[in-house]
Design a protein around this motif. Structure first.
Motif, PDB file in Angstrom:
ATOM      1  N   ARG A 162       0.849  -1.198   0.000  1.00 24.62           N
ATOM      2  CA  ARG A 162       0.000   0.000   0.000  1.00 24.62           C
ATOM      3  C   ARG A 162       0.878   1.238   0.000  1.00 24.62           C
ATOM      4  NH1 ARG A 162      -4.778   1.718   4.370  1.00 24.62           N
ATOM      5  NH2 ARG A 162      -5.296   3.720   3.344  1.00 24.62           N
ATOM      6  N   VAL A 163       0.491   2.251  -0.815  1.00 22.44           N
ATOM      7  CA  VAL A 163       1.214   3.518  -0.880  1.00 22.44           C
ATOM      8  C   VAL A 163       0.379   4.574  -0.167  1.00 22.44           C
ATOM      9  CG1 VAL A 163       2.201   5.287  -2.369  1.00 22.44           C
ATOM     10  CG2 VAL A 163       2.335   2.874  -3.036  1.00 22.44           C
ATOM     11  N   LEU A 164       1.010   5.257   0.800  1.00 22.98           N
ATOM     12  CA  LEU A 164       0.316   6.277   1.588  1.00 22.98           C
ATOM     13  C   LEU A 164       0.776   7.668   1.184  1.00 22.98           C
ATOM     14  CD1 LEU A 164       0.729   4.644   5.127  1.00 22.98           C
ATOM     15  CD2 LEU A 164      -1.180   4.359   3.538  1.00 22.98           C
ATOM     16  N   PHE A 165      -0.196   8.587   1.072  1.00 26.45           N
ATOM     17  CA  PHE A 165       0.097  10.011   0.889  1.00 26.45           C
ATOM     18  C   PHE A 165      -0.500  10.724   2.090  1.00 26.45           C
ATOM     19  CE2 PHE A 165       0.387   8.379  -3.381  1.00 26.45           C
ATOM     20  CZ  PHE A 165       1.532   8.989  -3.853  1.00 26.45           C
ATOM     21  N   MET A 166       0.372  11.155   2.997  1.00 25.67           N
ATOM     22  CA  MET A 166      -0.073  11.684   4.278  1.00 25.67           C
ATOM     23  C   MET A 166       0.420  13.103   4.471  1.00 25.67           C
ATOM     24  SD  MET A 166       0.848   8.292   6.534  1.00 25.67           S
ATOM     25  CE  MET A 166       0.155   8.976   8.031  1.00 25.67           C
ATOM     26  N   GLY A 167      -0.428  13.935   5.075  1.00 20.51           N
ATOM     27  CA  GLY A 167      -0.010  15.265   5.462  1.00 20.51           C
ATOM     28  C   GLY A 167       0.662  15.225   6.816  1.00 20.51           C
ATOM     29  N   GLY A 168       1.362  16.285   7.159  1.00 20.98           N
ATOM     30  CA  GLY A 168       2.043  16.327   8.444  1.00 20.98           C
ATOM     31  C   GLY A 168       1.061  16.351   9.598  1.00 20.98           C
ATOM     32  N   VAL A 169       1.348  15.635  10.674  1.00 21.15           N
ATOM     33  CA  VAL A 169       0.503  15.585  11.864  1.00 21.15           C
ATOM     34  C   VAL A 169       1.415  15.656  13.077  1.00 21.15           C
ATOM     35  CG1 VAL A 169      -1.346  14.255  10.753  1.00 21.15           C
ATOM     36  CG2 VAL A 169       0.534  13.066  11.882  1.00 21.15           C
TER      37      VAL A 169
END
Length: 565
Positions: A162-169
């Motif tokens: 799975r490829v994740l595109f995540m914003g900063g948290v």
């Protein structure tokens, strides 16, 4: 020289003008909640542009815009505002879509989608880089101050990537991430070669030898079936000969050796140093080290079933050969589309002109080693013996295919060994004369009826004879003579019928008739002493009728279970 700057100026103006026109080109767009991927495909169709992007990167965006005439620059500027993605122009007609290169810190927990259990020690890699991370024993991971615009690849054994595109948290907003289990179906593994090229293992546990694929083993001048089987674990030859094959500790006479269905009682020339089967017309063999079909019966050790030519030759071919022990020749002819003929022969050349090859001399030295006959003044005296030996074999086979479903053959074999050994000590002479001969004839008719019935009718005749004569002479006058003669005549008939219940179950029933005669004769006599002469004769005949049957089950795992009586 003056023209070159002008041409460069024209080229520069043309390139600048072309780029300016492309950038200022306007198109009509009308998108209502349209996936970004579909928008980019539409732009590629209407313009000469080529847009490169990742499927995962654009999959979560939808676009709504309606304009009669909008320039490409304005359109891509609008898309950047709507998606927070970068649309970077590379060259005249190339657009690359990416996330803004900013560093971020992210964290999360990996879980199984079905069981909701944590996935410890999973691998996370920032795409396009070699930077990797792992989850701890609770499935938790954190990535700090890294450019994750290209996405994070998550991998775990037994689960789909799975490829994740995540914003900063921040550390207090670590989201759960679920991976979907994935079942891997391994392809079937097929062993193409067993031990070496040309030796394969059959489904019924037998070893299948293919003479054409096998080639010549090291130290030999031609492919030999009996030399090849000695490479197989559990098979040896104590005397390093081809006629003394021992399978799983059994003796050579406990093996059943067949050639084109003919039962063989002697398999070697020159005291077993050379096989009697011509490799030019031998296509291979099937070897059972145990658990052979009930059809083979009789032997308690192993079975070596040797095959001659099985197919009608497509064209006529022939060959002549010469090596260190023999001359050989063969002819394979197609008499018609349904009839073929194979003829072959070999003969040793050691008795021609009393000039032996190094190979022949090496074999002779191994067979007839120096003989110790007595002592003189406390020292052993070695006497050299002289020997004359020749052997030959001939084979003929007629192949007939009367129909598409039937095939027949008639095979004949003749082999002979003739040895004359002399040992002279002053006026004394010892002579040994040994001859052995094989005669064989085999017949086979096999075919199918319908799709499930298979029949075989075969018969053979085998005649083996061995004579030995030993004489002692003093001053050329005979003082003692010994004579021994052995012969085996064997005649057999076999008929069977096999029915395939389906692709996994089959039944075979058969009948065998065998008649053999064993003759043994021994004469020992000292000249002038008739009272101590020995004369023994034994003549035994035997006829056997046998019924046999076999049930075979072939499971899906390519195994085989056979029960026979």
């Amino acid at each position: 020289m003056g023209d070159k700057p002008n041409r460069f100026f024209v080229f520069f103006v043309f390139s600048f003008y072309f780029g300016w026109v492309t950038a200022q080109e306007t198109i009509q767009v009308n998108y209502r909640n349209t996936p970004l991927k579909k928008v980019l495909l539409d732009v590629e169709a209407k313009t000469p542009l080529l847009v490169s992007y990742s499927e995962e990167l654009v999959s979560n965006y939808r676009i709504s815009i309606q304009e009669e005439n909008i320039s490409l620059d304005d359109l891509f500027e609008f898309l950047e505002q709507e998606t927070d993605l970068r649309f970077e122009r590379i060259g005249q007609n190339q657009i690359i879509v990416s996330q803004p290169k900013t560093t971020s810190s992210v964290c999360g927990y990996l879980f199984d989608l079905l069981t909701k259990e944590a996935l410890p020690y999973a691998t996370l890699v920032i795409q396009g880089t070699t930077k990797g991370f792992t989850t701890d024993d609770t499935g938790y991971f954190t990535i700090e101050n890294e450019d994750i615009s290209t996405g994070i690849l998550v991998q775990y054994v037994g689960y789909a990537d799975r490829v994740l595109f995540m914003g900063g948290v921040d550390g207090s907003d670590c989201k759960p991430i679920f991976l979907n289990p994935k079942a891997e179906s391994l392809q079937e593994v097929v062993v193409q070669s067993y031990l070496t090229r040309g030796i394969d293992k059959g489904r019924d546990g037998s070893l299948i030898l293919n003479s054409e694929e096998q080639g010549v083993l090291p130290g030999l001048v031609e492919p030999d079936v009996f030399q090849s089987v000695q490479w197989v674990p559990g098979i040896t030859s104590v005397g390093e000969t081809v006629s003394d094959i021992q399978i799983r500790g059994g003796s050579a006479d406990q093996n059943l050796v067949l050639f084109d269905g003919i039962k063989m009682y002697n398999t070697g020339h020159f005291f077993g140093m050379v096989s009697i089967f011509n490799p030019n017309v031998t296509t291979g063999a099937t070897l059972f080290k145990g658990g052979a079909d009930a059809e083979y019966g009789e032997r308690i050790s192993g079975v070596i079933d040797i095959r001659g030519e099985t197919q009608i030759p497509e064209r006529t071919s022939y060959g002549l050969g010469l090596n260190g022990t023999q001359l050989d020749a063969f002819v394979k002819a197609q008499l018609s589309e349904s009839v073929g003929l194979v003829v072959s022969g070999r003969r040793s050349h050691g008795d021609f002109g009393n000039v032996n090859s190094p190979t022949f001399e090496a074999i002779s030295e191994k067979v007839f080693q120096n003989t110790v006959v007595g002592e003189s003044n406390g020292e052993e005296t070695e006497l050299e013996g002289e020997d004359d030996l020749f052997f030959y074999d001939a084979h003929i086979k007629l192949l007939v295919k009367p129909s598409e479903r039937d095939s027949m053959y008639l095979s004949g074999l003749l082999t002979k060994n003739d040895l004359n050994f002399r040992l002279r000590d002053d006026g004394d002479l010892i002579t040994d004369v040994l001859t052995s001969q094989n005669e064989g004839l085999g017949f086979n008719w096999s075919g199918t009826k319908g799709k499930r019935w298979f029949h075989t009718l075969s018969g053979y005749y085998s005649n083996y004879k061995s004579d030995y004569q030993n004489r002692f002479l003093e001053d050329d006058a005979p003082t003692e003579e010994n004579f021994r003669s052995n012969s085996v005549k064997d005649l057999g008939l076999n008929a069977n019928l096999r029915y395939e219940l389906n692709s996994r179950h089959s039944l075979k029933l058969g009948y065998q008739w065998v008649q053999n005669q064993v003759l043994y004769q021994l004469n020992q006599m000292e000249i002038g002493n008739a009272e101590d002469a020995v004369n023994e004769t034994s003549n035994t005949k035997n006829t056997t009728h046998s019924l046999y049957g076999t049930y075979t089950f072939r499971p899906l795992n390519r195994g085989l279970v056979g029960i026979g009586f």
